[in-house]
Design a protein around this motif. Structure first.
Motif, PDB file in Angstrom:
ATOM      1  N   THR A   1       0.822  -1.072  -0.018  1.00 53.88           N
ATOM      2  CA  THR A   1       0.127   0.125   0.064  1.00 53.88           C
ATOM      3  C   THR A   1       0.796   1.271  -0.090  1.00 53.88           C
ATOM      4  OG1 THR A   1      -0.027   0.303   2.507  1.00 53.88           O
ATOM      5  CG2 THR A   1      -1.758  -1.058   1.457  1.00 53.88           C
ATOM      6  N   GLY A   2       2.183   1.277   0.534  1.00 50.95           N
ATOM      7  CA  GLY A   2       2.983   2.262   0.669  1.00 50.95           C
ATOM      8  C   GLY A   2       2.792   3.243   1.842  1.00 50.95           C
ATOM      9  N   ALA A   3       1.839   2.920   2.323  1.00 47.46           N
ATOM     10  CA  ALA A   3       1.236   3.702   3.506  1.00 47.46           C
ATOM     11  C   ALA A   3       2.159   3.567   4.848  1.00 47.46           C
ATOM     12  CB  ALA A   3      -0.280   3.597   4.033  1.00 47.46           C
ATOM     13  N   PRO A   4       2.316   4.615   5.712  1.00 50.06           N
ATOM     14  CA  PRO A   4       3.041   4.309   6.883  1.00 50.06           C
ATOM     15  C   PRO A   4       2.113   3.367   7.852  1.00 50.06           C
ATOM     16  CG  PRO A   4       2.356   6.516   7.046  1.00 50.06           C
ATOM     17  CD  PRO A   4       2.042   5.987   5.556  1.00 50.06           C
ATOM     18  N   PHE A   5       2.863   2.504   8.477  1.00 47.60           N
ATOM     19  CA  PHE A   5       2.122   1.475   9.468  1.00 47.60           C
ATOM     20  C   PHE A   5       2.617   1.561  10.825  1.00 47.60           C
ATOM     21  CE2 PHE A   5       5.073  -1.154   7.656  1.00 47.60           C
ATOM     22  CZ  PHE A   5       5.667  -1.874   8.579  1.00 47.60           C
TER      23      PHE A   5
ATOM     24  N   ALA B   1      14.416   1.639   7.143  1.00 44.87           N
ATOM     25  CA  ALA B   1      14.921   2.406   6.152  1.00 44.87           C
ATOM     26  C   ALA B   1      14.610   3.728   5.880  1.00 44.87           C
ATOM     27  CB  ALA B   1      15.567   1.698   4.919  1.00 44.87           C
ATOM     28  N   ASN B   2      13.376   3.957   5.631  1.00 42.42           N
ATOM     29  CA  ASN B   2      12.632   5.137   5.522  1.00 42.42           C
ATOM     30  C   ASN B   2      11.689   5.476   6.523  1.00 42.42           C
ATOM     31  OD1 ASN B   2      10.711   3.432   4.712  1.00 42.42           O
ATOM     32  ND2 ASN B   2      10.610   4.033   2.496  1.00 42.42           N
ATOM     33  N   ASN B   3      11.780   4.877   7.649  1.00 43.45           N
ATOM     34  CA  ASN B   3      10.960   5.153   8.769  1.00 43.45           C
ATOM     35  C   ASN B   3       9.268   5.235   8.448  1.00 43.45           C
ATOM     36  OD1 ASN B   3      10.462   6.019  11.399  1.00 43.45           O
ATOM     37  ND2 ASN B   3      10.772   8.109  11.092  1.00 43.45           N
ATOM     38  N   SER B   4       9.104   4.062   7.374  1.00 47.82           N
ATOM     39  CA  SER B   4       7.772   4.133   6.930  1.00 47.82           C
ATOM     40  C   SER B   4       6.820   3.209   8.068  1.00 47.82           C
ATOM     41  CB  SER B   4       7.612   3.601   5.801  1.00 47.82           C
ATOM     42  OG  SER B   4       8.341   2.306   5.440  1.00 47.82           O
ATOM     43  N   GLY B   5       7.573   2.540   8.886  1.00 46.13           N
ATOM     44  CA  GLY B   5       6.616   1.559   9.714  1.00 46.13           C
ATOM     45  C   GLY B   5       7.182   1.401  11.328  1.00 46.13           C
TER      46      GLY B   5
HETATM   47  C1  LIG Z   1       9.623   2.994   2.020  1.00 44.26           C
HETATM   48  O1  LIG Z   1      10.419   2.410   1.158  1.00 44.26           O
HETATM   49  C2  LIG Z   1       9.732   1.162   0.427  1.00 44.26           C
HETATM   50  C3  LIG Z   1      10.788   0.707  -0.446  1.00 44.26           C
HETATM   51  O2  LIG Z   1      11.839   0.442   0.247  1.00 44.26           O
HETATM   52  C4  LIG Z   1       8.669   1.924  -0.306  1.00 44.26           C
HETATM   53  O3  LIG Z   1       7.840   0.697  -1.167  1.00 44.26           O
HETATM   54  C5  LIG Z   1       7.613   2.477   0.365  1.00 44.26           C
HETATM   55  O4  LIG Z   1       6.595   3.086  -0.336  1.00 44.26           O
HETATM   56  C6  LIG Z   1       8.356   3.725   1.400  1.00 44.26           C
HETATM   57  N1  LIG Z   1       7.243   4.161   2.336  1.00 44.26           N
HETATM   58  C7  LIG Z   1       6.954   5.327   2.422  1.00 44.26           C
HETATM   59  C8  LIG Z   1       5.901   5.781   3.492  1.00 44.26           C
HETATM   60  O5  LIG Z   1       8.006   6.337   1.880  1.00 44.26           O
END
Ligand SMILES: *[C@@H]1O[C@H](CO)[C@@H](O)[C@H](O)[C@H]1NC(C)=O
Ligand SMILES: *[C@@H]1O[C@H](CO)[C@@H](O)[C@H](O)[C@H]1NC(C)=O
Length: 458
Positions: free
Chosen positions: A300-304, A326-330
Motif C-alpha cells: 500500500t506504501g502507507a506508513p504503518f 530504512a525510510n521510517n515508514s513503519g
Molecule cells: C518506504 O520504502 C519502500 C521501499 O523500500 C517503499 O515501497 C515505500 O513506499 C516507502 N514508504 C514510504 C512511506 O515512503
C-alpha cells in the motif's frame, strides 16, 4: 446516591481482556455512589496487574482463588484451556462464595453481585446477581437463542454457511457462518478449549434466563437499529446499555502506557495517513496469513504502526522491518496504548480481528476498520461494521487471506470516495458515542439507573 448499607461486589473473569472492563464498571459505581462499598473481586495475578493508580476511597480489592493446584502450580506451563477449567471449577466449588464472605467480613455484608456473565456461578451464592456482558451484544443474543439456532442448523453448518438468518428477528444481516458457537480455530488442544467454553456458555444461558436480575451491555443506546434492540430486550431480562464501559465516570483515570513511543511516532505523520494493525491479546493470525498481511501492507506504501507479540516477529517476510526502518515508514511494537493510538489524528485505518473492545475503540477514534475475524463474537462484529454501520470492510470474508486483498481493502479505507464515506460514518458514530456520555446523554442516564438498581438490591 445509594445507601451506606449497600456493598456491591464486582466480580471479574480473569482471562483475555475481560477484567479491565469489569474494573471500569467498578470504578464507575464507586465514583457515582461514594457512600456505597464496592469490592472488586479477582485472582491475585489480576489484582496485582490492575489495582495500581488512584482508586476511589470506597473501592476495595478482594482476592479469589485461581484454582491452580499444587501439582500444576507452574501456570506458565499449563495450557490455557486447563487454567480456565481449573479456575471455573474452583469458583463453582465455593471459591466465589468464600471470597464474597471475605469481602463482607470487614464490615458491611455484600448485598449484590455485579459480575462478568462468564462468572455465572454468582447465581448460586444466594445474593441478587446482575450480569455484565463485555463482548458484542449481537453475539450474546445468538447465545441466548442458541438452542433454537443449533436445532435449526443441526449438522449442516458447513453446507448452510452462506445462508442468511432472516427468520430470526434482528439477524437479517448475519449468516450461519457468522454465529459465535465455534471455538478458536487451529488449536492443538484436541478440542479441549471448545469443550470448556461450551460448558461455560451452557451454564451462562441457563442461569441468565433463570436468575439474572439485570444484564449490563457494553454499548450505548441507539447504537443498534430497532429490530436488533427489540430482539435484545426480548431475550434479556432488564437489559441496560451503559457502555462503552471505559467511558464511565472515573474509569479512564489511568494514563496511557506508551512505553514503545507510539504516540510521538504518530505525531510526525500527516492526518489520517497511518494504518494501525493489531489483533488483540488472544487472537493471532496463522503464519501464512501474517506474511500475506505484511506484504499487502507494504504494497500500500502507507506508513504503518503494528502491535504484534514478539514471538511472531520471526514469522514476518525477510527484510520487512529493515525496509520499513530504512525510510521510517513503519513501527513494529510488542504493545501499544490502543485507545490513545486510535484517537490520534494521524491514524487513518485500523486492521484488526474485530473483538468488541477493538470495535468500540475504533468507533471512539472515528477510524474505518478492516476486519479479519477469527472466533467468538468477532464474525458478527465484522458483519455489523460492514453492513450495519458501514465504516469498514471484511478482509477476505471467509477466504484465505491474500496480500492483494489486504492492499485493496486497506487502500479503499484510506483514500477515495468510499474511504471518505466510511470515515464520515465512523466520525458520526464517534459523535453519537460521546453524546451518550454527556450530562443528559442516554448512557449517563442508564448508568445512574443501573447504579440505583444495584445499590438497592438486597
Ligand atoms: C518506504 O520504502 C519502500 C521501499 O523500500 C517503499 O515501497 C515505500 O513506499 C516507502 N514508504 C514510504 C512511506 O515512503
Ligand atoms: C484434553 O483433555 C483431556 C481431559 O482433560 C486430556 O486427557 C487430554 O490430554 C487433553 N488433550 C490435549 C491435546 O491437551
Amino acid at each position: 446516591m445509594g445507601s451506606t448499607a449497600a456493598h456491591v461486589a464486582v466480580v471479574a473473569f480473569p482471562f483475555s481482556s475481560h477484567a479491565p472492563k469489569l474494573l471500569a464498571v467498578a470504578r464507575g459505581l464507586s465514583t457515582v455512589a461514594p457512600s456505597v462499598t464496592v469490592s472488586f473481586v479477582s485472582t491475585a495475578d489480576t489484582l496485582a496487574r490492575l489495582k495500581g493508580g488512584a482508586n476511589p476511597a470506597n473501592l476495595r480489592f478482594v482476592e479469589m482463588p485461581s484454582g491452580a493446584g499444587e501439582e500444576e502450580g507452574d501456570q506458565a506451563g499449563t495450557p490455557m484451556w486447563r487454567r480456565l477449567e481449573m479456575f471455573l471449577e474452583a469458583a463453582e466449588d465455593g471459591g466465589l462464595k468464600k471470597a464474597l464472605e471475605t469481602a463482607g467480613a470487614a464490615g458491611v455484608k455484600v448485598s449484590c453481585v455485579v459480575g462478568d456473565i462468564f462468572m455465572s456461578m454468582a447465581a448460586e451464592v444466594g445474593l441478587p446477581w446482575v450480569a455484565v456482558w463485555t463482548g458484542g451484544p449481537t453475539a450474546l443474543l445468538a447465545h441466548l437463542i442458541g438452542k433454537a439456532l443449533r436445532e435449526d442448523i443441526g449438522d449442516n453448518a458447513a453446507s448452510r454457511a452462506d445462508e442468511f438468518l432472516t427468520s430470526y428477528p434482528g439477524f437479517g444481516i448475519f449468516r450461519v457462518r457468522d454465529l459465535p458457537f465455534s471455538g478458536p480455530p487451529g488449536s492443538t488442544d484436541g478440542g479441549n478449549m471448545s469443550r470448556v467454553m461450551t460448558l461455560l456458555f451452557r451454564r451462562v444461558v441457563e442461569r441468565v434466563h433463570r436468575a439474572a436480575t439485570a444484564v449490563a451491555v457494553n454499548a450505548f443506546p441507539g447504537l443498534f437499529p430497532p429490530d436488533i434492540s427489540a430482539a435484545l430486550d426480548d431475550a434479556l431480562p432488564n437489559c441496560h446499555p451503559i457502555g462503552p464501559y471505559y467511558l464511565l465516570p472515573g474509569a479512564g483515570a489511568v494514563a496511557a502506557d506508551d512505553r514503545h513511543g507510539c504516540l510521538p511516532w504518530l505525531n510526525d505523520r500527516p492526518a489520517a495517513s497511518v494504518v494501525y494493525v493489531s489483533f488483540g491479546t488472544v487472537a493471532s493470525l496463522p503464519p501464512d496469513e501474517l506474511r500475506e498481511l505484511a506484504s499487502g501492507l507494504e504494497a500500500t506504501g502507507a506508513p504503518f504502526l503494528w502491535s504484534l507479540r514478539e514471538d511472531s516477529w520471526p514469522l514476518l517476510p525477510p527484510g520487512f522491518m529493515d525496509r520499513a526502518k530504512a525510510n521510517n515508514s513503519g513501527l513494529l511494537v510488542p504493545w501499544s496504548p490502543q485507545g490513545a493510538v486510535l484517537k490520534h489524528p494521524a491514524v487513518g485505518a485500523f486492521v484488526t480481528h474485530s473483538g468488541w473492545g477493538a470495535v468500540l475503540e475504533g468507533m471512539s477514534g472515528g477510524v474505518p476498520m478492516a476486519c479479519r475475524p477469527s472466533f467468538g463474537d468477532q464474525h458478527m462484529n465484522a458483519r455489523a461494521i460492514e453492513h450495519l454501520w458501514c465504516f469498514g470492510k471484511a478482509l477476505g470474508d471467509g477466504q484465505p487471506l491474500t496480500s492483494a486483498a489486504v492492499t485493496e481493502t486497506v487502500a479503499s479505507l484510506l483514500t477515495g470516495e468510499e474511504g471518505a464515506r466510511m470515515r464520515a460514518n465512523a466520525r458520526d458514530l464517534q459523535t453519537r458515542m460521546l453524546r451518550a456520555f454527556g450530562p443528559t446523554g442516554e448512557s449517563t442516564t442508564n448508568f445512574h439507573n443501573f447504579v440505583d438498581l444495584v445499590c438497592t438490591l438486597v
